[in-house]
Write an enzyme that holds these catalytic residues in place. Structure first.
Site, short mmCIF file in Angstrom:
data_model
loop_
_atom_site.label_atom_id
_atom_site.label_comp_id
_atom_site.label_asym_id
_atom_site.label_seq_id
_atom_site.Cartn_x
_atom_site.Cartn_y
_atom_site.Cartn_z
N CYS A 79 0.83 -1.22 0.00
CA CYS A 79 0.00 0.00 0.00
C CYS A 79 0.86 1.27 0.00
O CYS A 79 0.58 2.24 -0.71
CB CYS A 79 -0.97 -0.02 1.17
SG CYS A 79 -0.21 -0.39 2.76
N1 LIG Z 1 -4.39 -3.87 5.52
C1 LIG Z 1 -3.86 -3.21 4.49
O1 LIG Z 1 -3.90 -1.97 4.43
C2 LIG Z 1 -3.19 -3.97 3.37
C3 LIG Z 1 -2.85 -3.24 2.21
C4 LIG Z 1 -2.20 -3.91 1.16
C5 LIG Z 1 -1.90 -5.26 1.29
N2 LIG Z 1 -2.21 -5.92 2.44
C6 LIG Z 1 -1.85 -7.34 2.53
O2 LIG Z 1 -3.05 -8.12 2.44
C7 LIG Z 1 -2.92 -9.28 3.23
C8 LIG Z 1 -4.07 -9.29 4.24
O3 LIG Z 1 -3.95 -8.14 5.06
P1 LIG Z 1 -5.13 -7.67 6.02
O4 LIG Z 1 -4.67 -6.38 6.61
O5 LIG Z 1 -6.42 -7.75 5.33
O6 LIG Z 1 -5.01 -8.78 7.15
P2 LIG Z 1 -6.10 -9.31 8.17
O7 LIG Z 1 -7.16 -8.32 8.41
O8 LIG Z 1 -5.32 -9.81 9.34
O9 LIG Z 1 -6.73 -10.54 7.39
C9 LIG Z 1 -5.97 -11.65 6.96
C10 LIG Z 1 -6.90 -12.85 6.88
O10 LIG Z 1 -6.14 -13.96 6.39
C11 LIG Z 1 -6.68 -15.16 6.91
N3 LIG Z 1 -5.56 -16.08 7.09
C12 LIG Z 1 -4.57 -16.00 8.01
N4 LIG Z 1 -3.70 -17.02 7.83
C13 LIG Z 1 -4.19 -17.76 6.80
C14 LIG Z 1 -3.76 -18.94 6.16
N5 LIG Z 1 -2.66 -19.58 6.55
N6 LIG Z 1 -4.50 -19.43 5.14
C15 LIG Z 1 -5.62 -18.82 4.73
N7 LIG Z 1 -6.08 -17.66 5.30
C16 LIG Z 1 -5.37 -17.16 6.33
C17 LIG Z 1 -7.38 -14.80 8.20
O11 LIG Z 1 -8.72 -15.23 8.13
P3 LIG Z 1 -9.24 -16.59 8.75
O12 LIG Z 1 -8.48 -16.80 10.05
O13 LIG Z 1 -10.68 -16.37 8.93
O14 LIG Z 1 -8.95 -17.64 7.73
C18 LIG Z 1 -7.42 -13.27 8.24
O15 LIG Z 1 -8.71 -12.77 8.40
C19 LIG Z 1 -1.54 -9.22 3.90
O16 LIG Z 1 -0.63 -9.99 3.16
C20 LIG Z 1 -1.19 -7.73 3.83
O17 LIG Z 1 0.20 -7.52 3.80
C21 LIG Z 1 -2.86 -5.31 3.48
#
Ligand SMILES: NC(=O)c1ccc[n+]([C@@H]2O[C@H](COP(=O)([O-])OP(=O)(O)OC[C@H]3O[C@@H](n4cnc5c(N)ncnc54)[C@H](OP(=O)(O)O)[C@@H]3O)[C@@H](O)[C@H]2O)c1
Length: 366
Positions: A152
């Site tokens: 991001c």
């Molecule tokens: N937040 C941001 O601003 C942002 C921006 C750009 C990119 N990203 C990237 O997007 C990704 C998600 O970020 P987020 O902020 O949305 O995180 P988040 O809110 O913590 O959500 C991640 C989700 O992944 C699932 N998860 C965790 N381990 C897993 C596994 N081994 N297999 C399958 N599902 C799994 C979990 O759901 P369950 O436990 O329900 O399965 C969790 O709800 C990350 O790689 C992050 O770097 C985030």
């Protein structure tokens, strides 16, 4: 694509970026079915009460893999290390993968291991992954089986700095200094006391000042634009807001101090690169309001505001020039969950599917 539109899976759909993907995909005219996956017990509409009434239900990630034959696309919005282990199963089944994590962002697995602390599980796929700043790499994205959605901070910084770097104005023998504030959703949905409302509200929370993970990704991408090595000093903090990135960059300019460069020079450069208004790069909009020229006039309205892009796929840019020091200033704002994550991912899907790049994404900020 079926007669009702694209069928897409979302891994990590209970999280912040996964929820945002579902919100945007539900209103996408080219998407017929969404299969959101979660390992948890929570029903979909309880995880995402903003999507009450949508009727989506979680399935397990295992069931999503078993359904791969019916999918056109799968989005990975899970933590680093997940997609590199699991995405090959989708790729082998002919499903195109768009990964929001860092797993496919670096061509060199050694670089990935250095930054993310473990060996890459699918190094054979790194060479073919397209880097998903759609505005810069449309042709690669169009054909790719795997798209690495950018970080991001990185997409915000790259869109904000590309005109200066590609236009040859930046003095890249000097460090590019970037200071960026991110909303608390940037920390993900796993609870941490430091980013809880009572802790952050009314304050600012600096983090990763020793070198944020997105620093090397920025250097990689700005270096690719410049055709040389560059040094980026990235300072990051969470602000007391849920969504959005406000990124400010200071770049030394070649030929500084000779009076030839003004804010107008920079505005011309940016307009040429991204296109005026919605022409050219539709989602990148430049604040061109004139300044009245009085010193220290505090002309707030000539710079973009992070609140203006909340909920939207837009990146608003502003520029200025410190003539005495020969420093160009760029201000770039995005919503970290939309242009910084889910919106860009859908923009890439649109290009890959051969439909209008802006489909499902043209709504303005809140
Ligand atoms: N937040 C941001 O601003 C942002 C921006 C750009 C990119 N990203 C990237 O997007 C990704 C998600 O970020 P987020 O902020 O949305 O995180 P988040 O809110 O913590 O959500 C991640 C989700 O992944 C699932 N998860 C965790 N381990 C897993 C596994 N081994 N297999 C399958 N599902 C799994 C979990 O759901 P369950 O436990 O329900 O399965 C969790 O709800 C990350 O790689 C992050 O770097 C985030």
């Amino acid at each position: 694509m079926g007669s009702n539109g694209l069928t897409v899976g979302v891994v990590g759909a209970a999280g912040y970026s996964g929820g945002e993907l579902c919100r945007l995909l539900l209103n996408h005219p080219g998407v017929g079915a969404i299969l959101p996956a979660s390992r948890g017990e929570l029903p979909f509409e309880q995880a995402h009460p903003n999507l009450a009434g949508c009727g989506l239900e979680f399935l397990s990630p295992e069931l999503l893999v078993e359904s791969a034959g019916g999918l056109d696309f799968v989005f990975y919005s899970a933590p680093a290390g997940t997609a590199m282990r699991e995405a090959p199963r989708f790729v082998e089944a002919g499903v195109r993968v768009i990964d929001l994590s860092p797993d496919f962002r670096f061509a060199d697995p050694v670089v990935y291991e250095r930054i993310y602390g473990e060996p890459h599980a699918s190094p054979h796929l790194l060479g073919e992954a397209a880097y998903g700043v759609t505005e810069l790499y449309r042709d690669d994205v169009r054909e790719a089986r795997i798209v690495a959605n950018p970080g991001c901070y990185v997409i915000t910084g790259v869109l904000g700095l590309a005109p200066l770097v590609a236009g040859g104005l930046a003095d890249l023998d000097r460090t590019i200094h970037i200071s960026a504030l991110n909303g608390t959703t940037g920390a993900g949905s796993t609870p941490r006391r430091e980013v809880m409302h009572p802790e952050v509200f009314g304050s600012v929370l600096p983090y990763s000042m020793e070198g944020h993970r997105h620093g090397p990704e920025l250097e990689d991408r700005i270096g690719a634009l410049a055709g040389r090595k560059v040094c980026v000093g990235l300072s990051t903090a969470h602000g007391a807001f849920a969504r959005g990135i406000c990124l400010q960059a200071s770049v030394s300019v070649r030929g500084r101090g000779d009076g030839a460069i003004t804010r107008e020079t920079l505005l011309d450069l940016y307009r040429d690169f991204h296109g005026p208004g919605h022409e050219g790069n539709y989602f990148v909009l430049l604040n061109e309001l004139p300044k009245n020229g009085k010193p220290n006039a505090k002309e707030y309205d000539v710079y973009p505001s992070v609140a203006s892009v909340a909920g939207s796929n837009f990146c608003h840019l502003g520029v200025d020039y410190d003539a005495e020091r020969g420093i160009a200033k760029t201000i770039a704002v995005t919503d970290n969950l939309v242009k910084g994550a889910a919106g860009s991912a859908i923009q890439n899907m649109n290009v890959m599917a051969g439909i209008d790049e802006t489909a499902g994404l043209t709504h303005y900020g809140l």
